[in-house]
Write an enzyme that holds these catalytic residues in place. Structure first.
Site, PDB file in Angstrom:
ATOM      1  N   HIS A 137      -8.908   3.077   3.684  1.00  0.00           N
ATOM      2  CA  HIS A 137      -9.180   3.798   4.934  1.00  0.00           C
ATOM      3  C   HIS A 137     -10.656   3.719   5.337  1.00  0.00           C
ATOM      4  CE1 HIS A 137      -5.222   5.560   4.520  1.00  0.00           C
ATOM      5  NE2 HIS A 137      -5.387   6.325   5.573  1.00  0.00           N
TER       6      HIS A 137
ATOM      7  N   GLU B 201      -7.385   9.524   9.445  1.00  0.00           N
ATOM      8  CA  GLU B 201      -6.071   9.588  10.085  1.00  0.00           C
ATOM      9  C   GLU B 201      -6.083  10.530  11.295  1.00  0.00           C
ATOM     10  OE1 GLU B 201      -2.819   9.793   7.273  1.00  0.00           O
ATOM     11  OE2 GLU B 201      -3.364   7.787   6.575  1.00  0.00           O
TER      12      GLU B 201
ATOM     13  N   CYS C 240     -11.646   2.571  -0.856  1.00  0.00           N
ATOM     14  CA  CYS C 240     -10.386   3.072  -0.299  1.00  0.00           C
ATOM     15  C   CYS C 240     -10.149   2.323   0.995  1.00  0.00           C
ATOM     16  CB  CYS C 240     -10.484   4.575  -0.040  1.00  0.00           C
ATOM     17  SG  CYS C 240      -9.083   5.242   0.886  1.00  0.00           S
TER      18      CYS C 240
ATOM     19  N   ASP D  87       0.856  -1.181   0.000  1.00  0.00           N
ATOM     20  CA  ASP D  87       0.000   0.000   0.000  1.00  0.00           C
ATOM     21  C   ASP D  87       0.892   1.230   0.000  1.00  0.00           C
ATOM     22  OD1 ASP D  87      -2.410   1.525   0.319  1.00  0.00           O
ATOM     23  OD2 ASP D  87      -1.899   1.796   2.423  1.00  0.00           O
ATOM     24  N   SER D  88       0.310   2.381  -0.295  1.00  0.00           N
ATOM     25  CA  SER D  88       1.083   3.618  -0.253  1.00  0.00           C
ATOM     26  C   SER D  88       1.407   4.033   1.187  1.00  0.00           C
ATOM     27  CB  SER D  88       0.309   4.739  -0.935  1.00  0.00           C
ATOM     28  OG  SER D  88      -0.981   4.828  -0.395  1.00  0.00           O
TER      29      SER D  88
ATOM     30  N   CYS E 262      -3.784  -1.034  -2.143  1.00  0.00           N
ATOM     31  CA  CYS E 262      -4.007   0.404  -2.313  1.00  0.00           C
ATOM     32  C   CYS E 262      -4.873   0.607  -3.552  1.00  0.00           C
ATOM     33  CB  CYS E 262      -2.656   1.086  -2.488  1.00  0.00           C
ATOM     34  SG  CYS E 262      -2.736   2.794  -3.038  1.00  0.00           S
TER      35      CYS E 262
END
Lengths: 271, 271
Positions: free
Chosen positions: B190, B156, B188, B14-15, B77
């Site tokens: 996240h 985040e 995504c 992943d990034s 990702c």
């Protein structure tokens, strides 16, 4: 390295697009100066990276700008200024200004009560660089700092006066407002775009915009060192970025308040 | 390259930290598999970078993981999957799964009406990769996509059920809700952390979590290819990141729902 000449450009750099608020202030304040801008758009944002990574990237950029024959360096990124300004001054023979020193100077000059608030990215705030700079200039100042990690993405989303941005600002600024401050430093180059919204929320607080502060100090420094450009033609503006310039242009023209012209992409391998 | 063995690890990349939601789903679904995770934390986020930059970074990571003797690759990702999955399949002899293909498969299977919404980062959405994948599987599906650039910074920041996040979600989802959809893909890595909040807003919509979808498909693939680990000891988990691991640990343990153990930093020069 060749000697700096007044006709040489000012070198301004940032992790991305934010430093264009500094370029805009320079264009307004010093309309005959040539400017070279560097935005590290392939590696933005720096605010979440470690000290050693930021230092490494910063020195690569300084080296690149020196090869463009700039006559001075402006660190337009608060994160780089917080983490790597000392290192840049150590290795570069050129005069160096950075947004943190400029913002701190301006805040100390503006504040009457010595109560100063500072907002910025987490890395900037955690570095404590503003508080350190302000205390060096005036040990009696009281500094209250607050990280605002969502402000950068909100500005880049273009939600400059959106209910979400207003609610986020209220949340972030609540603990700052309970302190006795009369001055608030916008410690990130993105934040000047929030100034209209913030000024409706902060009442009588003085908002310090370090882009304007650093443009004033640049004018002074160039005069003192005999480096002000005496040529009165159209100045030359060059923009270098490390990623494909499409997004940089879209967001950048909002930051700069005018067209960007040609943007040149630099491969990371050339740094 | 040496032949893949069942005891070799699964390579997940992943990034940044987001792919740990995929690791978490893998740990739950396949508790005996060894896993190597790679997060490019020095260059995160990819969502704002150009196609060619993302492709270049992705192939560097694939090369690194192959040197760790992984038996398969999971592109965790969405941005890399959207932009570079084809390229990865071209150059790697290993089986490759990616979150977009998995999310699309699951959405097509789940949707009864054929109306599917997709939310993701701007790059993922602009790539149109989900719509393309879904239409390849079922040309009759109608796909409505919406970029949600603020969701990653909100997650985040840890504002998983905060008024700001709720207001932002309402704003982003408004145009999706007016369409006749019965399924919403969280495009995504996240976004699974927003699932509790989103499910209170989306009523009867089915939320597709591609982390869970990809874990199911990994189990199937390993069985089919005779690559499922037959050893029943404690599995080995390794985490590689490109920046100092401090922030990765703090945010990552929230994503993973457990302790991370040792994290190894890889210099960008070694990629």
């Amino acid at each position: 390295m060749a000697t700096s000449l007044p006709s040489h450009p000012i070198g301004v750099f940032d992790s991305g697009v934010g430093g264009l608020t500094v370029v805009r202030a320079l264009m307004d304040r010093l309309p005959f100066e040539n400017i070279v801008y560097f935005g590290d758009t392939a590696r933005v944002p720096y605010g979440v990276k470690s000290t050693s990574t930021i230092e490494h990237f910063t020195l690569q950029i300084v080296d690149f700008l020196q090869r463009q024959n700039v006559k001075m360096l402006i660190i337009a990124c608060n994160t780089m200024a917080a983490v790597a300004a000392e290192k840049v001054r150590e290795i570069s023979p050129l005069p160096v200004l950075d947004v943190i020193e400029s913002g701190a100077l301006c805040a100390v000059a503006e504040s009457k009560t010595g109560g100063i608030g500072v907002i910025g990215t987490p890395t900037t705030i955690n570095s404590n660089a503003y508080a350190r700079a302000i205390h060096q200039m005036d040990p009696d100042c009281r500094v209250y700092s607050q990280a605002c990690p969502l402000f950068v993405p909100l500005v880049e989303e273009g939600w400059l006066d959106h209910p979400v941005t207003r609610l986020t600002a209220q949340e972030y600024l609540k603990p700052v407002f309970v302190e006795q401050i009369d001055t608030l430093v916008l410690g990130c180059t993105h934040y000047p775009l929030l100034k209209p919204m913030l000024s409706t929320m902060t009442g009588n607080l003085k908002l310090v915009d370090s882009a304007i502060a650093i443009a004033d100090q640049t004018a002074e420094l160039l005069q003192q060192q005999g480096l002000a450009n005496t040529q009165r033609g159209m100045p030359d503006y060059r923009y270098f970025v490390t990623d494909v310039p499409l997004n940089f242009r879209n967001v950048g023209e909002r930051f700069l308040g005018r067209n960007l012209g040609a943007i040149e992409q630099v491969s990371l391998d050339r740094l």
